[in-house]
Design a protein around this motif. Structure first.
Motif, PDB file in Angstrom:
ATOM      1  N   CYS A  22       0.953  -1.272  -0.310  1.00 56.08           N
ATOM      2  CA  CYS A  22       0.055  -0.044   0.059  1.00 56.08           C
ATOM      3  C   CYS A  22       0.849   1.315   0.193  1.00 56.08           C
ATOM      4  O   CYS A  22       1.344   1.578   1.224  1.00 56.08           O
ATOM      5  N   ALA A  23       0.899   1.942  -1.139  1.00 55.61           N
ATOM      6  CA  ALA A  23       1.998   3.147  -1.304  1.00 55.61           C
ATOM      7  C   ALA A  23       1.115   4.363  -1.127  1.00 55.61           C
ATOM      8  O   ALA A  23      -0.049   4.564  -1.329  1.00 55.61           O
ATOM      9  N   ALA A  24       1.498   5.065   0.002  1.00 60.22           N
ATOM     10  CA  ALA A  24       0.748   6.220   0.300  1.00 60.22           C
ATOM     11  C   ALA A  24       1.726   7.720  -0.185  1.00 60.22           C
ATOM     12  O   ALA A  24       2.773   7.642  -0.150  1.00 60.22           O
ATOM     13  N   THR A  28       0.996  13.831   5.839  1.00 59.58           N
ATOM     14  CA  THR A  28       0.628  13.466   7.239  1.00 59.58           C
ATOM     15  C   THR A  28       0.689  11.773   7.462  1.00 59.58           C
ATOM     16  O   THR A  28       0.442  11.354   8.415  1.00 59.58           O
ATOM     17  N   PHE A  29       1.319  11.295   6.371  1.00 62.33           N
ATOM     18  CA  PHE A  29       1.355   9.792   6.358  1.00 62.33           C
ATOM     19  C   PHE A  29       1.911   9.178   7.538  1.00 62.33           C
ATOM     20  O   PHE A  29       1.841   8.422   8.329  1.00 62.33           O
ATOM     21  N   SER A  54       3.910   4.416  14.783  1.00 68.26           N
ATOM     22  CA  SER A  54       5.168   4.258  15.169  1.00 68.26           C
ATOM     23  C   SER A  54       5.865   2.809  14.631  1.00 68.26           C
ATOM     24  O   SER A  54       6.947   2.683  14.802  1.00 68.26           O
ATOM     25  N   GLY A  55       4.828   1.982  14.277  1.00 70.01           N
ATOM     26  CA  GLY A  55       5.043   0.678  13.819  1.00 70.01           C
ATOM     27  C   GLY A  55       5.304  -0.312  15.171  1.00 70.01           C
ATOM     28  O   GLY A  55       5.458  -1.481  14.984  1.00 70.01           O
ATOM     29  N   GLY A  56       5.200   0.259  16.338  1.00 70.45           N
ATOM     30  CA  GLY A  56       5.441  -0.641  17.491  1.00 70.45           C
ATOM     31  C   GLY A  56       4.031  -1.330  18.236  1.00 70.45           C
ATOM     32  O   GLY A  56       4.260  -2.157  18.752  1.00 70.45           O
ATOM     33  N   SER A  57       3.045  -0.997  17.530  1.00 68.87           N
ATOM     34  CA  SER A  57       1.790  -1.756  17.857  1.00 68.87           C
ATOM     35  C   SER A  57       1.273  -2.360  16.512  1.00 68.87           C
ATOM     36  O   SER A  57       0.937  -1.684  15.478  1.00 68.87           O
ATOM     37  N   SER A  74       8.637   3.361   6.527  1.00 72.06           N
ATOM     38  CA  SER A  74       8.104   4.879   6.719  1.00 72.06           C
ATOM     39  C   SER A  74       8.936   5.600   5.540  1.00 72.06           C
ATOM     40  O   SER A  74       8.438   6.619   4.763  1.00 72.06           O
ATOM     41  N   ALA A  75      10.365   5.242   5.626  1.00 72.70           N
ATOM     42  CA  ALA A  75      11.078   5.933   4.429  1.00 72.70           C
ATOM     43  C   ALA A  75      10.695   5.562   2.973  1.00 72.70           C
ATOM     44  O   ALA A  75      10.843   6.690   2.379  1.00 72.70           O
ATOM     45  N   GLU A  76       9.691   4.660   2.836  1.00 74.92           N
ATOM     46  CA  GLU A  76       9.071   4.480   1.694  1.00 74.92           C
ATOM     47  C   GLU A  76       7.567   4.922   1.491  1.00 74.92           C
ATOM     48  O   GLU A  76       6.966   4.677   0.341  1.00 74.92           O
TER      49      GLU A  76
END
Length: 127
Positions: A22-24, A28-29, A54-57, A74-76
């Motif tokens: 899923c490319a965003a 605000t992503f 955060s990717g943590g949950s 997140s970088a992509e």
């Protein structure tokens, strides 16, 4: 505003694997929790998996727990759904969704809490 485009769907045999992307786009992503939902023919859309910004949950539907993995890069500006041990009942249109939130660990399974949706990608599991 966030735009979402899914890819990676297709036809796979039972027991096989697929990875959906899923490319965003949109500034605000980085503050969006993300979710994957699916809708099979004649059925209501259902929650599959979610991940915090955060990717943590992460959070999974019981039907996919242990078989699917949600992640984000997140970088992509991309969220992935790695699907393994696929079953015919996984056949559906899979859509990603974004939810803006100030809370870094927030995840939700409720579709009415998501603000943006992609068009979906078809996944068919069949021999």
């Amino acid at each position: 505003q966030v735009q979402l485009v899914e890819s990676g769907g297709g036809l796979v045999q039972p027991g096989g694997s697929l990875r959906l992307s899923c490319a965003a786009s949109g500034r605000t992503f980085s503050r969006c929790a993300m979710g994957w939902f699916r809708q099979a023919p004649g059925k209501e859309r259902e929650f599959v998996a979610a991940i915090s910004w955060s990717g943590g949950s992460t959070y999974y539907a019981d039907s996919v727990k242990g078989r699917f993995t949600i992640s984000r890069e997140s970088a992509e500006n991309t969220v992935y759904l790695q699907m393994s041990s696929l079953k015919p009942e996984d056949t559906a249109v899979y859509s990603c969704a974004a939810r803006f939130t100030i809370f870094p660990t927030s995840v939700t399974m409720f579709e009415n809490e998501y603000n943006y949706w992609g068009q979906g990608t078809q996944v068919t599991v069949s021999s």
